[in-house]
Design an enzyme around this catalytic site. Structure first.
Site, PDB file in Angstrom:
ATOM      1  N   VAL A   2       0.842  -1.198   0.000  1.00  0.00           N
ATOM      2  CA  VAL A   2       0.000   0.000   0.000  1.00  0.00           C
ATOM      3  C   VAL A   2       0.879   1.252   0.000  1.00  0.00           C
ATOM      4  O   VAL A   2       1.875   1.322   0.717  1.00  0.00           O
ATOM      5  CB  VAL A   2      -1.011  -0.014   1.171  1.00  0.00           C
ATOM      6  CG1 VAL A   2      -0.348   0.150   2.511  1.00  0.00           C
ATOM      7  CG2 VAL A   2      -2.087   1.018   0.987  1.00  0.00           C
ATOM      8  N   HIS A   3       0.523   2.191  -0.873  1.00  0.00           N
ATOM      9  CA  HIS A   3       1.297   3.431  -0.963  1.00  0.00           C
ATOM     10  C   HIS A   3       0.423   4.540  -1.529  1.00  0.00           C
ATOM     11  O   HIS A   3      -0.549   4.295  -2.230  1.00  0.00           O
ATOM     12  CB  HIS A   3       2.558   3.242  -1.818  1.00  0.00           C
ATOM     13  CG  HIS A   3       2.325   2.758  -3.206  1.00  0.00           C
ATOM     14  ND1 HIS A   3       1.991   1.449  -3.513  1.00  0.00           N
ATOM     15  CD2 HIS A   3       2.384   3.405  -4.402  1.00  0.00           C
ATOM     16  CE1 HIS A   3       1.873   1.318  -4.824  1.00  0.00           C
ATOM     17  NE2 HIS A   3       2.098   2.509  -5.391  1.00  0.00           N
ATOM     18  N   VAL A   4       0.802   5.751  -1.175  1.00  0.00           N
ATOM     19  CA  VAL A   4       0.067   6.935  -1.598  1.00  0.00           C
ATOM     20  C   VAL A   4       1.032   7.856  -2.335  1.00  0.00           C
ATOM     21  O   VAL A   4       2.128   8.133  -1.842  1.00  0.00           O
ATOM     22  CB  VAL A   4      -0.548   7.670  -0.380  1.00  0.00           C
ATOM     23  CG1 VAL A   4      -1.301   8.915  -0.823  1.00  0.00           C
ATOM     24  CG2 VAL A   4      -1.455   6.729   0.416  1.00  0.00           C
TER      25      VAL A   4
END
Length: 136
Positions: free
Chosen positions: A98-100
């Protein structure tokens, strides 16, 4: 998670240009930036998708995104900021951690949003909203 590039970065075994770090999250520059200062924020712990975040993980990630956004504004003075996340290959997620993405934006930068929409029927919107509310 040796195969995960973001886990290697979190472990200090992968190259990265860090922007911020705390006990739970990291923020580093994207190596293929859309604009100057394009930054990725990740949890240190391997979490494949947004659906796998605990409440605490989510709160920590959101807090790190906010702090990084403030740093980007102070340092680069962009006209705006695009914040995006994709979960799953169908959504375009290339790294299963998960990454933004935080993409500083300037007028005339020619960066495009990943989709374009068309006006929806209000009855259709009401029906899907009711369906989603019922699932939670």
């Amino acid at each position: 998670m040796d195969a995960c590039v973001f886990c290697r970065i979190a472990a200090g075994a992968g190259p990265a240009h860090l922007v911020a770090a705390d006990a739970h999250t990291l923020a580093f520059l994207d190596t293929a930036p859309a604009t100057l200062g394009h930054t990725i924020v990740v949890p240190r712990r391997h979490i494949a998708a947004v659906w796998d975040l605990t409440d605490d993980d989510g709160a920590r990630l959101a807090g790190a995104v906010r702090v990084t956004a403030l740093r980007l504004r102070a340092a680069l003075e962009p006209d705006g900021l695009t914040i995006t996340h994709s979960t799953g290959a169908a959504a375009g997620q290339e790294v299963p951690h998960v990454h933004v993405h935080l993409v500083p934006r300037w007028y005339g930068d020619n960066v495009r949003a990943p989709w374009s929409g068309a006006p929806a029927d209000h009855a259709d919107l009401a029906a899907i909203a009711e369906h989603i509310r019922g699932a939670g």
